[in-house]
Design a protein around this motif. Structure first.
Motif, PDB file in Angstrom:
ATOM      1  N   ARG A   1       0.817  -1.226   0.000  1.00 53.22           N
ATOM      2  CA  ARG A   1       0.000   0.000   0.000  1.00 53.22           C
ATOM      3  C   ARG A   1       0.844   1.267   0.000  1.00 53.22           C
ATOM      4  NH1 ARG A   1      -1.108   2.222   5.160  1.00 53.22           N
ATOM      5  NH2 ARG A   1      -0.165   1.110   6.913  1.00 53.22           N
ATOM      6  N   HIS A   2       2.176   1.107   0.118  1.00 54.20           N
ATOM      7  CA  HIS A   2       3.060   2.275   0.068  1.00 54.20           C
ATOM      8  C   HIS A   2       3.447   2.664  -1.363  1.00 54.20           C
ATOM      9  CE1 HIS A   2       3.158   1.850   4.276  1.00 54.20           C
ATOM     10  NE2 HIS A   2       4.166   1.006   4.381  1.00 54.20           N
ATOM     11  N   ALA A   3       3.074   1.845  -2.345  1.00 52.52           N
ATOM     12  CA  ALA A   3       3.542   2.076  -3.716  1.00 52.52           C
ATOM     13  C   ALA A   3       3.117   3.450  -4.240  1.00 52.52           C
ATOM     14  CB  ALA A   3       3.036   0.966  -4.631  1.00 52.52           C
ATOM     15  N   ALA A   4       1.864   3.826  -4.002  1.00 55.17           N
ATOM     16  CA  ALA A   4       1.375   5.108  -4.526  1.00 55.17           C
ATOM     17  C   ALA A   4       2.108   6.280  -3.878  1.00 55.17           C
ATOM     18  CB  ALA A   4      -0.131   5.227  -4.294  1.00 55.17           C
ATOM     19  N   ARG A   5       2.347   6.200  -2.562  1.00 53.87           N
ATOM     20  CA  ARG A   5       3.061   7.289  -1.887  1.00 53.87           C
ATOM     21  C   ARG A   5       4.494   7.387  -2.384  1.00 53.87           C
ATOM     22  NH1 ARG A   5       4.092   8.082   4.683  1.00 53.87           N
ATOM     23  NH2 ARG A   5       5.265  10.053   4.479  1.00 53.87           N
ATOM     24  N   LEU A   6       5.144   6.252  -2.607  1.00 52.36           N
ATOM     25  CA  LEU A   6       6.506   6.276  -3.156  1.00 52.36           C
ATOM     26  C   LEU A   6       6.532   6.939  -4.517  1.00 52.36           C
ATOM     27  CD1 LEU A   6       7.920   2.773  -2.177  1.00 52.36           C
ATOM     28  CD2 LEU A   6       8.999   4.982  -1.679  1.00 52.36           C
ATOM     29  N   THR A   7       5.555   6.608  -5.362  1.00 50.29           N
ATOM     30  CA  THR A   7       5.494   7.206  -6.696  1.00 50.29           C
ATOM     31  C   THR A   7       5.338   8.715  -6.610  1.00 50.29           C
ATOM     32  OG1 THR A   7       4.574   5.189  -7.665  1.00 50.29           O
ATOM     33  CG2 THR A   7       4.205   7.239  -8.863  1.00 50.29           C
ATOM     34  N   GLU A   8       4.506   9.178  -5.680  1.00 53.90           N
ATOM     35  CA  GLU A   8       4.298  10.617  -5.531  1.00 53.90           C
ATOM     36  C   GLU A   8       5.569  11.314  -5.051  1.00 53.90           C
ATOM     37  OE1 GLU A   8       2.763  14.278  -5.788  1.00 53.90           O
ATOM     38  OE2 GLU A   8       1.955  12.407  -6.601  1.00 53.90           O
ATOM     39  N   ILE A   9       6.299  10.701  -4.115  1.00 54.75           N
ATOM     40  CA  ILE A   9       7.553  11.290  -3.644  1.00 54.75           C
ATOM     41  C   ILE A   9       8.573  11.341  -4.772  1.00 54.75           C
ATOM     42  CG2 ILE A   9       9.500  10.921  -2.067  1.00 54.75           C
ATOM     43  CD1 ILE A   9       7.416   9.777  -0.067  1.00 54.75           C
ATOM     44  N   GLN A  10       8.622  10.308  -5.584  1.00 53.68           N
ATOM     45  CA  GLN A  10       9.525  10.323  -6.736  1.00 53.68           C
ATOM     46  C   GLN A  10       9.167  11.448  -7.700  1.00 53.68           C
ATOM     47  OE1 GLN A  10       8.855   6.256  -7.932  1.00 53.68           O
ATOM     48  NE2 GLN A  10      10.711   5.523  -6.943  1.00 53.68           N
TER      49      GLN A  10
END
Length: 467
Positions: free
Chosen positions: A442-451
């Motif tokens: 569930r962290h994938a979307a947040r990681l993408t946004e930080i990138q």
């Protein structure tokens, strides 16, 4: 007569290589350099890639210069720390390798129990530096592993239930982001970036330095290593699983289906014999640890009990020779909530087809300090899993490539119905098994946004990471 045709791609490559040489103090090694083959090699002999150039950065200023060249000329980028990651992501074809392997400085502050570690350092170097003061930070199981790659991917290891994952001991990182800015990320500064580097792996920037918390342990520790007959695999696994629930968090027990390695301390007639192996390191007083670990020798009929007190550095380097640089490797993994009879049957069945003595199946226990970190407090997405199981294929003959990789993949597929669906990013094949939903949950979307925030033009997002 043979002619060499210069292409537009050749001209672009020469341009950015020249730009590197004009701005860096460290070496820039291109295809014409006699050191090129050595510079492009990594630990996994399966990896045979040909970058346009290797930028061997001398310091953070060199990293900034190289990132600015990458931003201006847009070659493919990979990032090399220790070069030990199984997927070989430290090197790319035709692009720019940001090589941090000479940035190995380590400063230990025994008073504050912290260490600052260059991104090219390996755990062997860090262990030696911290053990001078009887201190540790949780690393892995092979001391030749790079500090950077293990930590950025989370960092499973022999001390994880006592002190957490490697990334859990981070206080801060120095990181060069895609705009060429040097940032110090921590819980107080750039907390989103700090959240991401703790288990988020690659594509976030170039981490040039790690600051770790240290814990008292060593120089001597109690270490359990017990071999059981292969025929007792299922019964020993059942007894081991019961024991895991009774052992304190100061032990992170392991169970493996392997073959006796050619260790000179083990009788030669046992070498190559399939066995069951249980192991564990006690994170506390060594004499006390012998008593705590004693039940590991009562799970069946031991063939060999090598439990004893050893130097911590020796316990961390004992497997190094069994996973030599240049060997061929393919590791893949699952997270599990339980190891019941059905899982045991699947593991034993998979091991029956193990292609060679060097390959193995290993179960690592989580929980303890790993689970005490909040599920959303870092990018590592597998806090609540109880176990990690990896299929570690290792071999030397290229003719065995298909068989060895096929075995690891088929074992992984057989275990999939019992798994959580999560995959450890550091044990994900040759990169083809890295699925964002599986590795980051569930962290994938947040990681993408930080990138997107720190690398909107995707200059480093596609970078293969810092192994």
């Amino acid at each position: 007569m043979t002619t060499t045709q210069t292409t537009a791609a050749d001209i672009r490559e020469r341009t950015w290589v020249q730009a590197l040489r004009a701005t860096m103090t460290g070496d820039v090694i291109d295809r014409s350099d006699a050191r090129y083959d050595e510079a492009r090699r990594v630990w996994n002999g399966m990896i045979d890639r040909y970058p346009g150039a290797v930028a061997r950065c001398a310091d953070t200023a060199d990293v900034v210069a190289a990132v600015e060249v990458a931003r201006a000329h847009r070659p493919a980028v990979s990032i090399r720390g220790g070069g030990h990651q199984v997927a070989g992501s430290a090197v790319c074809d035709d692009g720019l390798v940001l090589d941090l392997s000479t940035m190995t400085g380590i400063h230990v502050d025994a008073h504050t129990r912290t260490a600052r570690v260059g991104a090219g350092a390996r755990w062997a170097e860090l262990n030696r530096a911290t053990q001078r003061y009887g201190l540790v930070t949780p690393g892995g199981e092979v001391s030749e592993t790079g500090v950077a790659g293990l930590t950025l991917g989370g960092g499973l290891g022999a001390l994880q239930r006592a002190f957490g994952l490697s990334c859990d001991s981070l206080r801060s990182v120095e990181i060069v982001t895609a705009d060429g800015t040097v940032r110090r990320a921590s819980t107080q500064h750039h907390p989103d970036l700090f959240w991401a580097v703790r288990g988020g792996g690659r594509g976030l920037g170039v981490v040039t330095e790690f600051e770790f918390d240290l814990y008292p342990l060593g120089p001597q520790v109690a270490n359990a290593l017990v071999l059981y007959p292969y025929e007792e695999a299922r019964s020993v696994l059942a007894a081991w699983r019961t024991l895991v629930d009774r052992l304190p968090d100061t032990v992170s027990p392991e169970f493996a289906l392997w073959s006796v390695p050619p260790d000179p301390e083990i009788p030669a007639e046992m070498h190559g014999t399939p066995v069951v192996l249980v192991a564990g390191l006690y994170a506390g007083d060594a004499q006390e640890g012998l008593d705590v670990l004693a039940p590991m020798a009562r799970l069946g009929t031991p063939l060999l009990d090598a439990t004893g007190i050893v130097d911590y550095t020796a316990s961390q380097s004992g497997l190094d020779a069994l996973f030599p640089a240049g060997g061929r490797y393919y590791f893949t993994s699952h997270f599990l909530d339980d190891v019941d009879d059905a899982v045991a049957a699947a593991l034993v069945a998979a091991d029956a087809d193990r292609p060679n003595p060097e390959s193995l199946i290993i179960i690592r226990t989580l929980g303890g300090a790993v689970a005490r970190v909040g599920a959303g407090d870092s990018a590592f997405a597998h806090r609540r899993a109880r176990f990690n199981v990896s299929f570690d294929a290792g071999w030397s003959d290229p003719a065995l490539d298909g068989t060895a990789i096929g075995w690891a993949r088929s074992g992984w597929a057989a275990l999939r119905p019992f798994a959580t669906g999560g995959v450890y990013v550091n044990f994900a094949g040759l990169g083809e098994d890295i699925d964002r939903a599986a590795t980051y949950g569930r962290h994938a979307a947040r990681l993408t946004e930080i990138q997107r925030i720190y690398d909107p033009d995707r200059i480093l997002v596609e970078a293969a990471g810092c192994p």
